[in-house]
Design a protein around this motif. Sequence first.
Motif, PDB file in Angstrom:
ATOM      1  N   ALA A  88      76.292  69.922 -35.919  1.00 57.12           N
ATOM      2  CA  ALA A  88      76.003  71.172 -36.406  1.00 57.12           C
ATOM      3  C   ALA A  88      76.188  71.461 -37.761  1.00 57.12           C
ATOM      4  O   ALA A  88      75.451  71.956 -38.749  1.00 57.12           O
ATOM      5  CB  ALA A  88      76.685  72.364 -35.703  1.00 57.12           C
ATOM      6  N   ALA A  89      77.574  71.074 -38.368  1.00 52.39           N
ATOM      7  CA  ALA A  89      77.710  71.503 -39.800  1.00 52.39           C
ATOM      8  C   ALA A  89      76.908  70.502 -40.784  1.00 52.39           C
ATOM      9  O   ALA A  89      76.290  70.891 -41.896  1.00 52.39           O
ATOM     10  CB  ALA A  89      79.444  71.045 -39.993  1.00 52.39           C
ATOM     11  N   LEU A  90      76.795  69.132 -40.163  1.00 53.42           N
ATOM     12  CA  LEU A  90      76.035  68.172 -41.090  1.00 53.42           C
ATOM     13  C   LEU A  90      74.663  68.628 -41.117  1.00 53.42           C
ATOM     14  O   LEU A  90      74.041  68.646 -42.299  1.00 53.42           O
ATOM     15  CB  LEU A  90      76.020  66.832 -40.329  1.00 53.42           C
ATOM     16  N   GLU A  91      74.010  69.057 -40.217  1.00 48.93           N
ATOM     17  CA  GLU A  91      72.599  69.535 -39.962  1.00 48.93           C
ATOM     18  C   GLU A  91      72.475  70.497 -40.820  1.00 48.93           C
ATOM     19  O   GLU A  91      71.413  70.928 -41.553  1.00 48.93           O
ATOM     20  CB  GLU A  91      72.019  69.686 -38.481  1.00 48.93           C
ATOM     21  N   ALA A 101      67.684  49.244 -40.694  1.00 49.53           N
ATOM     22  CA  ALA A 101      66.731  50.450 -40.702  1.00 49.53           C
ATOM     23  C   ALA A 101      66.613  51.312 -39.623  1.00 49.53           C
ATOM     24  O   ALA A 101      66.065  52.366 -39.257  1.00 49.53           O
ATOM     25  CB  ALA A 101      65.267  49.552 -40.613  1.00 49.53           C
ATOM     26  N   ARG A 102      67.534  50.755 -38.358  1.00 53.99           N
ATOM     27  CA  ARG A 102      67.756  51.556 -37.127  1.00 53.99           C
ATOM     28  C   ARG A 102      68.745  52.918 -37.315  1.00 53.99           C
ATOM     29  O   ARG A 102      68.822  53.471 -36.241  1.00 53.99           O
ATOM     30  CB  ARG A 102      68.229  50.608 -36.093  1.00 53.99           C
ATOM     31  N   THR A 103      69.420  52.665 -38.352  1.00 55.42           N
ATOM     32  CA  THR A 103      70.176  53.811 -38.749  1.00 55.42           C
ATOM     33  C   THR A 103      69.706  55.229 -39.040  1.00 55.42           C
ATOM     34  O   THR A 103      68.896  55.260 -39.885  1.00 55.42           O
ATOM     35  CB  THR A 103      71.374  53.483 -39.856  1.00 55.42           C
ATOM     36  N   ASP A 129      74.365  57.173 -33.643  1.00 56.35           N
ATOM     37  CA  ASP A 129      73.726  56.500 -34.490  1.00 56.35           C
ATOM     38  C   ASP A 129      73.481  56.936 -35.869  1.00 56.35           C
ATOM     39  O   ASP A 129      72.619  56.317 -37.018  1.00 56.35           O
ATOM     40  CB  ASP A 129      72.081  55.951 -33.829  1.00 56.35           C
ATOM     41  N   ALA A 130      73.740  58.280 -36.151  1.00 60.97           N
ATOM     42  CA  ALA A 130      73.694  58.792 -37.546  1.00 60.97           C
ATOM     43  C   ALA A 130      74.742  58.353 -38.560  1.00 60.97           C
ATOM     44  O   ALA A 130      75.713  58.369 -38.332  1.00 60.97           O
ATOM     45  CB  ALA A 130      73.783  60.467 -37.421  1.00 60.97           C
ATOM     46  N   TYR A 131      74.346  58.031 -39.841  1.00 64.12           N
ATOM     47  CA  TYR A 131      75.028  57.530 -40.699  1.00 64.12           C
ATOM     48  C   TYR A 131      76.193  58.509 -41.092  1.00 64.12           C
ATOM     49  O   TYR A 131      77.366  58.149 -41.179  1.00 64.12           O
ATOM     50  CB  TYR A 131      74.253  57.176 -41.874  1.00 64.12           C
TER      51      TYR A 131
END
Length: 221
Positions: free
Chosen positions: A14-17, A35-37, A69-71
Amino acid sequence: MTEPGAPTAEGVRAALEGAASVDERAKIERRMTDARTEVIGVRMGTVFDIAKANSRMPLTEVDRLLDSDAYEMRMVAVSILDFQARAKGVDRGALYDLWMRRLDRIDTWDYIDRSAPRVVGLYLLDRRRDVLFELARSDDRWHRRTAITAAFSIIRARDLDDPLALCEILADDPEHLVQTNVGVALREIGRVDPGRLEEFLARRGDDLSAHARRTARTALI
């Protein structure tokens, strides 16, 4: 079960978004090696601030961050591990065990550089380092980068034999992202013992990439 009030993976997401931007996402996507990241789009300074604010996160929740999967989620995870590894009285074995168990999720150069020296290297200061030699001989370039990057903390402790042995294995590594940190390791070895660096370069200097060789030689200027 996470204790009430403890930091959670959902809270980090939530903080990142909340801090994301389209422009930042485009910048980060350009330097991704897979590219999948997924990229949320948060500048690194903010990612580190979020990690610091959540640095007391239980390791079960850090594990959940590494599932993402989020960097940026995984960057927060390795940064939390790094922050915890700096603390006095920490259970370094628990940090190390999680890091090594999730090695498959620590698959960018900056995840490795952010956390391997303290999480892996500090744990191995007074232990056998067979695992680093196994990683150095791996077919996976990230494992090989991990081996030499973890050695940075060992070099800072003025313990040079194993780091030099790792450099012997990796001196002719074909991967640029391995060679760059071999050069850094040799430079730091040279700052501790210039003679041992000079001897290594006399024998293996031609096997190093030009970049690694230049980096190593800066210790002798």
